[in-house]
Design a protein around this motif. Structure first.
Motif, PDB file in Angstrom:
ATOM      1  N   GLN A 117       0.751  -1.322   0.108  1.00 37.04           N
ATOM      2  CA  GLN A 117       0.126  -0.080   0.018  1.00 37.04           C
ATOM      3  C   GLN A 117       0.781   1.271  -0.031  1.00 37.04           C
ATOM      4  N   LEU A 118       0.465   2.331  -0.490  1.00 35.82           N
ATOM      5  CA  LEU A 118       1.063   3.726  -0.879  1.00 35.82           C
ATOM      6  C   LEU A 118       0.728   4.470   0.443  1.00 35.82           C
ATOM      7  N   TYR A 119       1.459   5.268   1.093  1.00 36.25           N
ATOM      8  CA  TYR A 119       1.122   6.067   1.935  1.00 36.25           C
ATOM      9  C   TYR A 119       1.837   7.520   1.932  1.00 36.25           C
ATOM     10  N   GLN A 120       1.008   8.501   1.953  1.00 37.80           N
ATOM     11  CA  GLN A 120       1.591   9.879   2.299  1.00 37.80           C
ATOM     12  C   GLN A 120       1.789  10.263   3.291  1.00 37.80           C
ATOM     13  N   ASN A 171      -3.886   7.351   2.360  1.00 34.57           N
ATOM     14  CA  ASN A 171      -3.336   6.097   1.663  1.00 34.57           C
ATOM     15  C   ASN A 171      -3.879   6.429   0.073  1.00 34.57           C
ATOM     16  N   PHE A 172      -2.819   5.882  -0.735  1.00 34.02           N
ATOM     17  CA  PHE A 172      -3.254   6.070  -2.234  1.00 34.02           C
ATOM     18  C   PHE A 172      -3.333   4.587  -2.947  1.00 34.02           C
ATOM     19  N   ASP A 173      -3.671   4.603  -4.017  1.00 28.92           N
ATOM     20  CA  ASP A 173      -3.590   3.585  -4.847  1.00 28.92           C
ATOM     21  C   ASP A 173      -2.017   3.101  -5.109  1.00 28.92           C
ATOM     22  N   ILE A 178      -1.569   9.521  -9.526  1.00 27.37           N
ATOM     23  CA  ILE A 178      -2.649  10.479 -10.334  1.00 27.37           C
ATOM     24  C   ILE A 178      -3.869   9.646 -10.394  1.00 27.37           C
ATOM     25  N   GLY A 179      -4.777  10.314 -10.229  1.00 25.12           N
ATOM     26  CA  GLY A 179      -6.374   9.878 -10.087  1.00 25.12           C
ATOM     27  C   GLY A 179      -6.802   8.886  -9.050  1.00 25.12           C
ATOM     28  N   SER A 180      -6.020   8.776  -8.028  1.00 20.86           N
ATOM     29  CA  SER A 180      -6.159   7.834  -7.078  1.00 20.86           C
ATOM     30  C   SER A 180      -7.003   8.774  -5.798  1.00 20.86           C
ATOM     31  N   GLY A 185      -5.964   8.118   7.261  1.00 19.66           N
ATOM     32  CA  GLY A 185      -5.612   6.888   8.162  1.00 19.66           C
ATOM     33  C   GLY A 185      -4.486   7.059   8.846  1.00 19.66           C
ATOM     34  N   ASP A 186      -4.226   6.454  10.041  1.00 17.10           N
ATOM     35  CA  ASP A 186      -3.057   6.425  10.849  1.00 17.10           C
ATOM     36  C   ASP A 186      -2.513   5.123  10.872  1.00 17.10           C
ATOM     37  N   ASN A 187      -1.098   5.429  10.486  1.00 17.72           N
ATOM     38  CA  ASN A 187      -0.207   3.821  10.626  1.00 17.72           C
ATOM     39  C   ASN A 187       0.485   3.991  11.922  1.00 17.72           C
ATOM     40  N   THR A 188      -0.202   3.154  12.706  1.00 20.11           N
ATOM     41  CA  THR A 188       0.557   2.939  13.975  1.00 20.11           C
ATOM     42  C   THR A 188       1.393   1.677  14.313  1.00 20.11           C
TER      43      THR A 188
END
Length: 275
Positions: A117-120, A171-173, A178-180, A185-188
């Motif tokens: 999964q991709l996370y910003q 979270n992103f695709d 782009i387009g996602s 959400g929190d990543n703990t």
């Protein structure tokens, strides 16, 4: 006249009693006991890609030992556990990483995005536990009644025991930013292998007072500042780095993987009971 004699006698007895009590502590070659403390952490950044997000904190518990070399010079050491909180946020550009469950993946650890999964990242709090060994010279006055005053100068050397990461972001695709549609959400309790350097050292200057309140037992209060000169984070090769800024907004046209870089200053207050 009789009243004046009683007052003088009482003062003399109190002075003698203070001298006897203080001398019992002053004559000890070794003082040992428990220590606890609280501090503030200040990260000095070594990169513009991440920045400090305010002061962190430090909780210290452990045991200290003072060895008297002379009546006014000694050496302080011991074992302390430091429970630290470090706070960061992205700097110049948006920061991303890939992850699987609670593991933040390194560049060389992912491929087809089947499980990733991709996370910003928008903010990060790291919880680090260290085992610390202080090695400090101790300079103190003679007892003035029940009190004596001291200064310390030396090092706090710390070894990393554990590190957990709590992130806030989106979270992103994983196949395309782009387009996602991002979802917050929190990543703990995340793990990033090799992110933090296993050793850190800081030079400190401390001042304080010792109160010999009964027998050879003393209550000690101190305030010190410690300047860290070793890195908090590892300098990893590119394929072992986890954080990156996207080529879509960094002006370089390609993703740039980087290490977080910081050193640390600490302002610490401690209380200890020495026997």
């Amino acid at each position: 006249m009789i009243t004046m004699k009683k007052i003088i006698l009482s003062v003399l007895l109190m002075t003698v009693a203070q001298g006897i009590t203080a001398q019992e502590a002053a004559d000890k070659k070794v003082q040992a006991g428990l220590v606890t403390g609280f501090g503030l952490n200040f990260q000095k950044m070594g990169t513009k890609l991440m920045s400090s997000n305010g002061a962190g904190n430090d909780l210290t518990i452990g045991a200290n030992v003072n060895f008297s070399l002379t009546e006014t010079v000694g050496f302080c050491t011991g074992l302390e556990f430091d429970f630290e909180t470090l706070k960061y946020k992205p700097g110049s550009y948006n920061v991303y990483y890939y992850y699987n469950d609670t593991e933040i993946l390194r560049k060389g650890d992912y491929g087809d995005f089947s499980n990733e999964q991709l996370y910003q990242l928008t903010s990060r709090t790291q919880k680090a536990t260290y085992l610390t060994i202080p090695t400090m010279m101790l300079f103190r006055t003679n007892f003035l009644g029940y009190f004596r005053y001291f200064g310390k100068f030396g090092l706090r050397n710390s070894f990393l025991l554990s590190n957990k990461i709590n992130d806030k972001g989106f979270n992103f695709d994983p196949e395309s930013i782009i387009g996602s549609t991002p979802t917050g959400g929190d990543n703990t309790n995340m793990k990033a292998q090799g992110d933090m350097f296993f050793f850190k050292s800081a030079v400190g200057l401390v001042g304080g007072a010792e109160w010999n309140f009964t027998g050879s037992t003393s209550l000690v209060a101190e305030l010190g500042y410690y300047y860290g000169f070793t890195p908090l984070h590892s300098n990893l090769k590119e394929d072992k780095r986890t954080l990156y800024n996207s080529g879509l907004n960094n002006g370089k046209g390609n993703d740039e993987y980087f290490n977080n870089k910081a050193t640390q200053g600490q302002l610490m207050f401690k209380l200890s009971i020495l026997f």
